[in-house]
Design a protein around this motif. Structure first.
Motif, short mmCIF file in Angstrom:
data_model
loop_
_atom_site.label_atom_id
_atom_site.label_comp_id
_atom_site.label_asym_id
_atom_site.label_seq_id
_atom_site.Cartn_x
_atom_site.Cartn_y
_atom_site.Cartn_z
N ASP A 1 0.84 -1.39 -0.01
CA ASP A 1 -0.06 0.02 -0.01
C ASP A 1 0.90 1.36 0.08
O ASP A 1 2.01 1.31 0.59
CB ASP A 1 -0.67 -0.05 1.12
CG ASP A 1 -2.15 0.87 1.08
OD1 ASP A 1 -2.07 1.40 0.01
OD2 ASP A 1 -3.07 0.97 1.85
N PHE A 2 0.29 2.33 -0.39
CA PHE A 2 1.13 3.47 -0.35
C PHE A 2 -0.06 4.72 -0.38
O PHE A 2 -1.18 4.83 -1.30
CB PHE A 2 1.61 3.87 -1.80
CG PHE A 2 2.74 5.10 -1.64
CD1 PHE A 2 3.06 5.48 -0.66
CD2 PHE A 2 2.93 5.53 -2.91
CE1 PHE A 2 4.05 6.68 -0.67
CE2 PHE A 2 3.91 6.78 -3.25
CZ PHE A 2 4.43 7.22 -2.02
N TYR A 3 0.03 5.66 0.56
CA TYR A 3 -1.07 6.46 0.89
C TYR A 3 -0.20 7.78 1.61
O TYR A 3 0.78 7.56 2.05
CB TYR A 3 -2.15 6.19 1.61
CG TYR A 3 -1.69 5.24 2.84
CD1 TYR A 3 -1.43 5.96 4.08
CD2 TYR A 3 -1.46 3.94 2.95
CE1 TYR A 3 -0.97 5.53 5.22
CE2 TYR A 3 -0.91 3.41 4.03
CZ TYR A 3 -0.90 4.01 5.01
OH TYR A 3 -0.17 3.51 6.29
N GLY A 4 -1.07 8.83 1.85
CA GLY A 4 -0.55 9.88 2.64
C GLY A 4 -1.23 9.93 3.73
O GLY A 4 -2.56 9.72 4.06
N MET A 5 -0.75 10.59 4.80
CA MET A 5 -1.44 10.99 6.28
C MET A 5 -1.47 12.47 6.19
O MET A 5 -0.58 12.98 6.58
CB MET A 5 -0.69 10.31 7.37
CG MET A 5 -0.91 8.85 7.46
SD MET A 5 -2.60 8.15 7.48
CE MET A 5 -2.96 8.77 9.06
N GLN A 6 -2.51 13.01 5.73
CA GLN A 6 -2.57 14.50 5.65
C GLN A 6 -2.69 15.06 6.95
O GLN A 6 -3.05 14.70 7.92
CB GLN A 6 -4.00 14.80 4.86
CG GLN A 6 -3.92 16.40 4.65
CD GLN A 6 -4.60 17.16 5.93
OE1 GLN A 6 -5.37 16.41 6.63
NE2 GLN A 6 -4.21 18.31 6.27
N THR A 7 -1.74 16.13 7.19
CA THR A 7 -1.35 16.86 8.19
C THR A 7 -1.45 18.43 8.01
O THR A 7 -1.23 18.83 7.27
CB THR A 7 0.02 16.47 8.77
OG1 THR A 7 0.06 16.60 10.30
CG2 THR A 7 1.01 16.79 8.13
N GLY A 8 -1.64 18.93 9.40
CA GLY A 8 -1.77 20.51 9.53
C GLY A 8 -2.45 20.93 10.91
O GLY A 8 -3.08 20.02 11.61
#
Length: 788
Positions: free
Chosen positions: A366-373
């Motif tokens: 799997d490959f994904y992002g953990m959106q952060t801010g």
């Protein structure tokens, strides 16, 4: 980084980093803590390194609450029983070193609990936004009930030798200023997998070394860090799927592994390149899960745009273009379901995987992002008969979100630094779109803490390199004024009165007494990335008699007068008003060119910019009867050097002051051009631009509400409201924005040369509405309005 159950990311979402509003034990704020700052023995304390700290805690009952306070230098990520709880600390300085307060109770269990932290120090490679002392970790229980977790010699620590810094030449390849710190080069064979949960004794755990007891602000005699409670919410993370595979090479076909449902098998002894298009700019922690692939190498390069011969062009085009940017390298060890995650967030629209396998195939599970801010929530809205404005609104809001973390960022890809010039605009966007003022408050404090002996604030802060931009100190005063008008919070603002006086005195001491304009000035007197300005500095700012900076000083003096009048200091206010008038009058007499009908940059009248006349209008230097004529020239005289996206914020303010706010709608061409060129966030400058995401260019999210809908504070504290819409060619608009007492809603339609609609004000809030120099009084609740 850890061995991962395939659905671990779902757990991460479930326990996503929520802001916890927890009070700190008051005694901890007034005395030395019983815990210790701890570190790893036998390592260079100011060098690059990644470390793991851990302690096993036995519980005979699960507590209803278990409050702890956590910090580290440079950064940490805290785990409880293998679950990531938070990361920090919020960036500050050694005098204001922030700690997070957390309730660990929801993550505890009967029996043995493992409290663990990954701590890293980038050493001399650290981001410029990162101030540091030495490698260290700290955890302190709030009361006697939690003291069992206190960091001391009972904690274990080990150095993670799998990490090396990389991508240090990215700024050189991009031929620009890049100061966000290094990428990660991780050798999976050296990584202590499962370190935060395993009881395996093979790990090289050592006894932690106690450095010193922690102290809070105002206490201690030999302080390494002075602790203060975190003053913003915890940074959040959420799953953000990568969008599509744009192209690939080295495989005959490729699975849709980005969905997480169809792993990609890369055979042994292969070279494979995969370009992924998120389809919009994003800030996230990319997380990639591998199985097998021992000896393989995976390089992940991140970019906001692709390049052809050094030019970005349309951001949607990929044919014949290459990726240039910062990167990470991961080297799998052949294990099952290994999760690789960089230490720090990444900014990207495009990610390229360059994979080289050896004798073993590599499976990407799997490959994904953990959106952060920063956890801003959009509560404002804007609609109009021109539906294309929605795209400007949405892209502007994405831009503002990506430029907000533990501080405001000028740009998330290149610098991640907080500058007053950017931050003033960002703060207003935050107030209008979210109603959340916490990050603005922190920014005001950050710049307050940045002051140099001359009295000026630093141009950006936190920063481990000194940079003084005197005009940005003036914008900090403007920020104080903005906050005063939008929030009823005088106790917070009082601390800024003396620093304001010191800033303005520095300028007063730099006045050319004969000309009553500013004389030669030190430091970097940046105004705008205008092509005619030398590195952003207008003529005369360095060697004397810049109309642009002199008039900005006068503009700020008038704002300071408003501040000091509000705080019952009329003598100081009167001095500032008098000085502002003297500077404005003198600058107008010396620099106004009657033939061109605009202000020159200096009394020599040999160079002209939009900026000089913009600031002249804002500083009341132009006679009221001439303001419209001057601003018409500003918009139509192409010989004037032009304001970039940033300074267009002040162009709009000047148009409104001159009674020409209706022209704002026609001035949106630069934003429409960026969208047509495939940008999904708004850029730093017109192409060729460095940053594709720069918050100062998100100003339409403020102006759609403050200019087109015309919603403004009518008095300090937003205790009254001024509604003065400037619809331009629009025939209908509607907007809603948060107010400390509720929300303000407006809806207007043109009727001939007039307007009709409704205004809804919060309880106990009144004000007035102005249309074509006519006005009506407004009261709380909903009311119908009509101007013929």
């Amino acid at each position: 980084m850890k061995k991962l159950n395939f659905f671990f990311f779902l757990l991460v979402i479930a326990i996503s980093l929520k802001a916890q509003n927890i009070a700190v034990n008051p005694s901890l704020l007034k005395q030395t803590w019983s815990a210790f700052w701890i570190t790893c023995p036998n390592v260079a304390q100011r060098d690059y390194g990644v470390f793991h700290f851990r302690k096993d805690v036995k519980l005979t009952a699960i507590p209803k609450k278990f409050i702890v306070h956590v910090s580290a230098d440079n950064r940490y990520r805290l785990f409880v029983n293998g679950t990531a709880i938070c990361n920090g600390p919020a960036r500050g300085d050694l005098y204001n070193w922030y700690f997070e307060t957390l309730d660990l109770a929801p993550h505890l269990k009967l029996g043995t609990n493992i409290i663990a932290a990954q701590v890293w120090n980038m050493g001399i490679l650290a981001p410029v936004a990162q101030i540091s002392n030495q490698t260290a970790f700290l955890i302190q229980g709030d009361t006697e009930a939690e003291k069992m977790v206190n960091s001391d010699a009972s904690w274990s620590v080990m150095e993670n030798n799998a990490y090396r810094p990389t991508s240090l030449n990215n700024g050189e390849r991009l031929k620009t200023y890049m100061v966000i710190g290094p990428g990660d080069n991780v050798n999976g064979s050296l990584f202590p997998w499962n370190w935060e949960t395993s009881t395996d004794k093979k790990f090289n755990w050592k006894k932690a070394v106690q450095i010193a007891n922690p102290v809070t602000a105002g206490y201690g005699t030999d302080n390494l860090w002075t602790l203060v409670p975190r003053n913003i919410p915890l940074i959040t993370e959420k799953l953000q799927r990568l969008n599509k595979i744009a192209r690939f090479k080295g495989l005959k076909s490729i699975s849709s592994f980005l969905t997480g449902k169809s792993p990609l098998n890369i055979p042994a002894n292969k070279k494979v390149t995969i370009l992924i298009d998120q389809s919009y700019n994003a800030v996230a922690y990319p997380e990639i899960i591998f199985t097998q692939g021992k000896g393989a190498s995976v390089k992940m390069t991140y970019a906001e745009a692709l390049f052809k011969d050094g030019v970005k062009g349309n951001r949607n085009d990929i044919v014949g273009k290459e990726i240039i940017g910062n990167y990470d390298i991961f080297n799998p060890d052949g294990g099952k379901k290994r999760l690789f995650r960089p230490l720090w967030l990444r900014t990207y629209r495009y990610i390229q995987l360059e994979i080289v396998t050896k004798n073993e195939p590599l499976i990407i599970d799997d490959f994904y992002g953990m959106q952060t801010g920063y956890p801003f929530k959009q509560v404002a809205s804007f609609t109009s008969n021109d539906t294309s404005l929605k795209e400007i609104w949405d892209i502007g809001w994405r831009t503002a979100q990506l430029c907000a973390g533990e501080t405001y960022y000028d740009c998330p890809y290149y610098e991640q630094l907080q500058y007053e010039g950017d931050t003033r605009i960002q703060s207003l966007i935050s107030l209008y779109v979210t109603g959340d003022d916490k990050l603005m408050r922190k920014a005001l404090l950050d710049f307050y803490h940045s002051r140099v002996p001359e009295g000026l604030t630093q141009g950006r802060y936190p920063s481990n390199r000194l940079q003084v931009i005197p005009p940005f100190s003036l914008y900090w005063v403007s920020m104080v004024n903005d906050y005063m008008f939008h929030r009823n919070d005088d106790e917070f603002l009082k601390q800024f009165l003396l620093p304001i006086q010191e800033i303005l005195l520095w300028y007063e001491n730099n006045l050319d007494q004969k000309k009553q304009m500013l004389g030669p000035m030190k430091w970097w007197n940046f105004a705008d990335w205008n092509l005619a300005f030398d590195f952003g500095v207008p003529d005369g700012a360095t060697d004397g008699n810049s109309s642009v900076i002199s008039l900005q000083y006068a503009y700020t003096l008038n704002q300071a007068a408003s501040i000091f009048n509000h705080f019952g200091k009329p003598e100081i206010a009167a001095h500032y008003s008098k000085l502002a008038n003297e500077i404005s009058d003198a600058t107008y007499k010396l620099c106004f060119d009657a033939n061109k009908g605009v202000m020159a940059n200096t009394p020599l009248k040999n160079s002209f910019s939009q900026h000089a006349s913009i600031m002249a209008v804002l500083a009341n230097a132009i006679p009221l009867s001439k303001e419209k004529a001057v601003m018409t020239k500003v918009l139509t005289d192409s010989s004037l050097s032009q304001a970039t996206f940033y300074y267009r914020f002040y162009l709009t303010l000047a148009l409104k002051k001159a009674g020409m706010g209706d022209l704002y709608y026609s001035q949106l061409k630069p934003w429409r051009e960026m969208i047509a060129n495939g940008l999904t966030t708004f850029a730093e400058n017109p192409d060729p631009t460095r940053s594709d995401c720069h918050a100062w260019s998100a100003s339409p999210n403020y102006d759609f509400l403050a200019t087109i809908c015309g919603i403004l504070p009518g008095s300090p504290g937003f205790k009254s409201v001024l509604i003065q819409p400037a619809m331009g060619e629009l025939t209908s608009v509607a907007g809603e924005m948060p107010h400390p007492a509720g929300s303000i809603k407006v809806s207007f339609k043109r009727i001939g040369k007039g307007v009709e609609g409704t205004v809804n004000l919060p309880k106990n809030i009144s004000g007035k509405m102005i249309w074509n120099e006519k006005e009506i009084m407004l009261h709380e609740g909903e009311q119908k309005i009509r101007f013929n």
